[in-house]
Design a protein around this motif. Structure first.
Motif, PDB file in Angstrom:
ATOM      1  N   GLY A 276      84.976  39.934  54.213  1.00 20.61           N
ATOM      2  CA  GLY A 276      85.839  40.553  52.890  1.00 20.61           C
ATOM      3  C   GLY A 276      86.433  39.648  52.083  1.00 20.61           C
ATOM      4  N   VAL A 277      86.565  37.814  53.152  1.00 21.37           N
ATOM      5  CA  VAL A 277      87.847  36.694  51.847  1.00 21.37           C
ATOM      6  C   VAL A 277      86.433  35.416  52.599  1.00 21.37           C
ATOM      7  CG1 VAL A 277      90.026  35.370  52.986  1.00 21.37           C
ATOM      8  CG2 VAL A 277      89.765  37.870  53.074  1.00 21.37           C
ATOM      9  N   ALA A 278      86.184  34.932  51.720  1.00 24.44           N
ATOM     10  CA  ALA A 278      85.705  33.891  50.998  1.00 24.44           C
ATOM     11  C   ALA A 278      86.400  33.196  50.536  1.00 24.44           C
ATOM     12  CB  ALA A 278      83.688  34.412  50.099  1.00 24.44           C
TER      13      ALA A 278
ATOM     14  N   ARG B  88      79.262  42.603  53.761  1.00 26.26           N
ATOM     15  CA  ARG B  88      77.944  43.133  53.173  1.00 26.26           C
ATOM     16  C   ARG B  88      77.974  44.215  51.822  1.00 26.26           C
ATOM     17  NH1 ARG B  88      80.144  45.872  57.337  1.00 26.26           N
ATOM     18  NH2 ARG B  88      79.915  48.590  57.353  1.00 26.26           N
ATOM     19  N   ASP B  89      79.264  44.926  51.505  1.00 26.88           N
ATOM     20  CA  ASP B  89      78.645  45.379  50.162  1.00 26.88           C
ATOM     21  C   ASP B  89      79.169  44.682  48.796  1.00 26.88           C
ATOM     22  OD1 ASP B  89      78.379  47.426  52.036  1.00 26.88           O
ATOM     23  OD2 ASP B  89      80.783  47.914  52.048  1.00 26.88           O
ATOM     24  N   LEU B  90      79.474  42.985  49.182  1.00 27.15           N
ATOM     25  CA  LEU B  90      79.464  41.880  47.872  1.00 27.15           C
ATOM     26  C   LEU B  90      78.413  41.502  47.690  1.00 27.15           C
ATOM     27  CD1 LEU B  90      83.547  41.357  49.359  1.00 27.15           C
ATOM     28  CD2 LEU B  90      82.416  42.638  47.386  1.00 27.15           C
ATOM     29  N   PRO B  91      78.126  40.855  46.621  1.00 30.97           N
ATOM     30  CA  PRO B  91      77.657  39.799  46.090  1.00 30.97           C
ATOM     31  C   PRO B  91      77.828  38.785  46.976  1.00 30.97           C
ATOM     32  CG  PRO B  91      78.866  40.212  44.490  1.00 30.97           C
ATOM     33  CD  PRO B  91      79.390  41.062  44.842  1.00 30.97           C
ATOM     34  N   GLU B  92      76.456  37.791  46.947  1.00 33.62           N
ATOM     35  CA  GLU B  92      76.615  36.619  47.629  1.00 33.62           C
ATOM     36  C   GLU B  92      77.409  35.858  47.422  1.00 33.62           C
ATOM     37  OE1 GLU B  92      75.410  32.959  49.147  1.00 33.62           O
ATOM     38  OE2 GLU B  92      74.233  33.103  47.644  1.00 33.62           O
ATOM     39  N   PRO B  93      78.367  35.186  48.480  1.00 30.57           N
ATOM     40  CA  PRO B  93      79.264  34.735  47.922  1.00 30.57           C
ATOM     41  C   PRO B  93      79.174  32.977  46.658  1.00 30.57           C
ATOM     42  CG  PRO B  93      79.635  35.136  50.512  1.00 30.57           C
ATOM     43  CD  PRO B  93      78.271  35.140  49.413  1.00 30.57           C
ATOM     44  N   GLN B  94      78.393  32.008  47.491  1.00 33.96           N
ATOM     45  CA  GLN B  94      77.816  31.332  46.742  1.00 33.96           C
ATOM     46  C   GLN B  94      77.509  30.773  45.704  1.00 33.96           C
ATOM     47  OE1 GLN B  94      77.688  28.344  48.541  1.00 33.96           O
ATOM     48  NE2 GLN B  94      77.424  26.910  46.525  1.00 33.96           N
ATOM     49  N   GLN B  95      77.525  32.244  44.571  1.00 31.05           N
ATOM     50  CA  GLN B  95      76.341  32.121  43.152  1.00 31.05           C
ATOM     51  C   GLN B  95      77.513  32.549  42.587  1.00 31.05           C
ATOM     52  OE1 GLN B  95      73.314  34.510  43.000  1.00 31.05           O
ATOM     53  NE2 GLN B  95      72.652  33.934  40.867  1.00 31.05           N
TER      54      GLN B  95
ATOM     55  N   MET C 117      89.445  28.158  45.311  1.00 35.40           N
ATOM     56  CA  MET C 117      89.611  29.579  44.905  1.00 35.40           C
ATOM     57  C   MET C 117      88.900  30.015  46.498  1.00 35.40           C
ATOM     58  SD  MET C 117      87.377  30.480  41.996  1.00 35.40           S
ATOM     59  CE  MET C 117      85.377  28.975  43.002  1.00 35.40           C
ATOM     60  N   ARG C 118      90.457  31.902  46.558  1.00 37.69           N
ATOM     61  CA  ARG C 118      89.795  32.616  47.694  1.00 37.69           C
ATOM     62  C   ARG C 118      89.618  33.744  47.074  1.00 37.69           C
ATOM     63  NH1 ARG C 118      91.796  32.754  53.448  1.00 37.69           N
ATOM     64  NH2 ARG C 118      92.418  34.644  53.654  1.00 37.69           N
ATOM     65  N   LEU C 119      88.466  33.844  47.114  1.00 39.89           N
ATOM     66  CA  LEU C 119      88.042  35.202  47.034  1.00 39.89           C
ATOM     67  C   LEU C 119      88.209  36.112  48.183  1.00 39.89           C
ATOM     68  CD1 LEU C 119      84.550  33.521  46.391  1.00 39.89           C
ATOM     69  CD2 LEU C 119      86.734  33.673  44.551  1.00 39.89           C
ATOM     70  N   THR C 120      88.733  37.501  47.542  1.00 34.03           N
ATOM     71  CA  THR C 120      89.267  38.884  48.544  1.00 34.03           C
ATOM     72  C   THR C 120      88.162  39.956  47.964  1.00 34.03           C
ATOM     73  OG1 THR C 120      91.398  37.703  49.207  1.00 34.03           O
ATOM     74  CG2 THR C 120      90.524  39.504  49.015  1.00 34.03           C
ATOM     75  N   GLY C 121      86.949  40.854  48.660  1.00 36.17           N
ATOM     76  CA  GLY C 121      86.893  41.704  48.482  1.00 36.17           C
ATOM     77  C   GLY C 121      87.204  42.869  47.773  1.00 36.17           C
ATOM     78  N   LEU C 122      87.563  43.188  46.707  1.00 37.09           N
ATOM     79  CA  LEU C 122      88.251  44.190  46.470  1.00 37.09           C
ATOM     80  C   LEU C 122      87.782  45.155  45.098  1.00 37.09           C
ATOM     81  CD1 LEU C 122      91.847  42.527  45.575  1.00 37.09           C
ATOM     82  CD2 LEU C 122      91.520  43.594  47.735  1.00 37.09           C
ATOM     83  N   ASP C 123      88.016  46.704  45.674  1.00 34.43           N
ATOM     84  CA  ASP C 123      87.271  47.918  45.253  1.00 34.43           C
ATOM     85  C   ASP C 123      85.910  47.193  44.232  1.00 34.43           C
ATOM     86  OD1 ASP C 123      89.545  48.890  44.596  1.00 34.43           O
ATOM     87  OD2 ASP C 123      89.747  48.101  43.401  1.00 34.43           O
ATOM     88  N   HIS C 124      84.727  46.937  45.547  1.00 29.73           N
ATOM     89  CA  HIS C 124      82.768  45.961  45.133  1.00 29.73           C
ATOM     90  C   HIS C 124      82.770  44.909  44.841  1.00 29.73           C
ATOM     91  CE1 HIS C 124      82.170  49.506  48.151  1.00 29.73           C
ATOM     92  NE2 HIS C 124      83.258  50.765  47.642  1.00 29.73           N
ATOM     93  N   ARG C 125      83.782  43.873  44.689  1.00 29.46           N
ATOM     94  CA  ARG C 125      83.531  42.526  43.939  1.00 29.46           C
ATOM     95  C   ARG C 125      84.716  41.797  44.406  1.00 29.46           C
ATOM     96  NH1 ARG C 125      86.228  46.183  39.427  1.00 29.46           N
ATOM     97  NH2 ARG C 125      88.503  44.770  39.688  1.00 29.46           N
TER      98      ARG C 125
END
Length: 172
Positions: A136-138, A64-71, A155-163
């Protein structure tokens, strides 16, 4: 010249500079100064005994604290493809990739640079699909058209430090 100004603010007054010399040292103070250490650096009263080591590393971030993962996945996929094809400098993606992902991408960029510029279309991301298996994982996969070849990018995207950060990358 007159003692008054023409703007009507009043007469100009000249005042002596005040004495700013330090007062003389009392002999009793000299004896105290001789017993004191030559250099004493004050210390900040901070205690780390109860501090957890996880405070000092990268901080996990909730979805919820990260940008929308699709875009975001579409933009980073395009940037990574451009770096790997040699049309974008590798340091532009260092902030958004884990060290092992960055080294692989930079290595492919260097190989593409030695190969020279290949004529044809530039690499373009056509479609991105994203799923979020945990908070926090996409995980994203992208269809890439690269010089008249169709490739896949996972790709595996992980939410770290608000990005979002790319922590795993597979190019097919």
């Amino acid at each position: 010249m007159n003692d008054t100004t023409t703007s009507g603010t009043g007469p100009v007054r000249v005042r002596p500079i005040p004495e700013c010399s330090p007062p003389p040292i009392d002999p009793e103070q000299l004896q105290v100064a001789e017993t004191a250490p030559a250099w004493d650096q004050g210390m900040l009263a901070v205690e780390f005994h109860g501090a957890d080591e996880s405070w000092f590393g990268p901080q996990p971030t909730s979805s919820r604290d990260l940008p929308e993962p699709q875009q975001w996945a579409g933009h980073i996929a395009q940037a990574l493809v451009e770096v790997m094809s040699g049309t974008r400098p590798a340091p532009q993606v260092i902030r958004f990739t884990a060290p092992e992902v960055y080294s692989a991408v930079a290595r492919r960029s260097a190989v593409a640079g030695r190969r020279g510029v290949v004529s044809g279309r530039r690499a373009v991301v056509r479609r991105v699909l994203v799923c979020e298996p945990a908070d926090g994982v996409a995980e994203a996969c992208a269809v890439v058209v690269d010089h008249d070849r169709v490739r896949a990018l996972a790709m595996r995207l992980t939410g770290l430090d608000h990005r979002w950060m790319v922590t795993a990358l597979q190019v097919g």
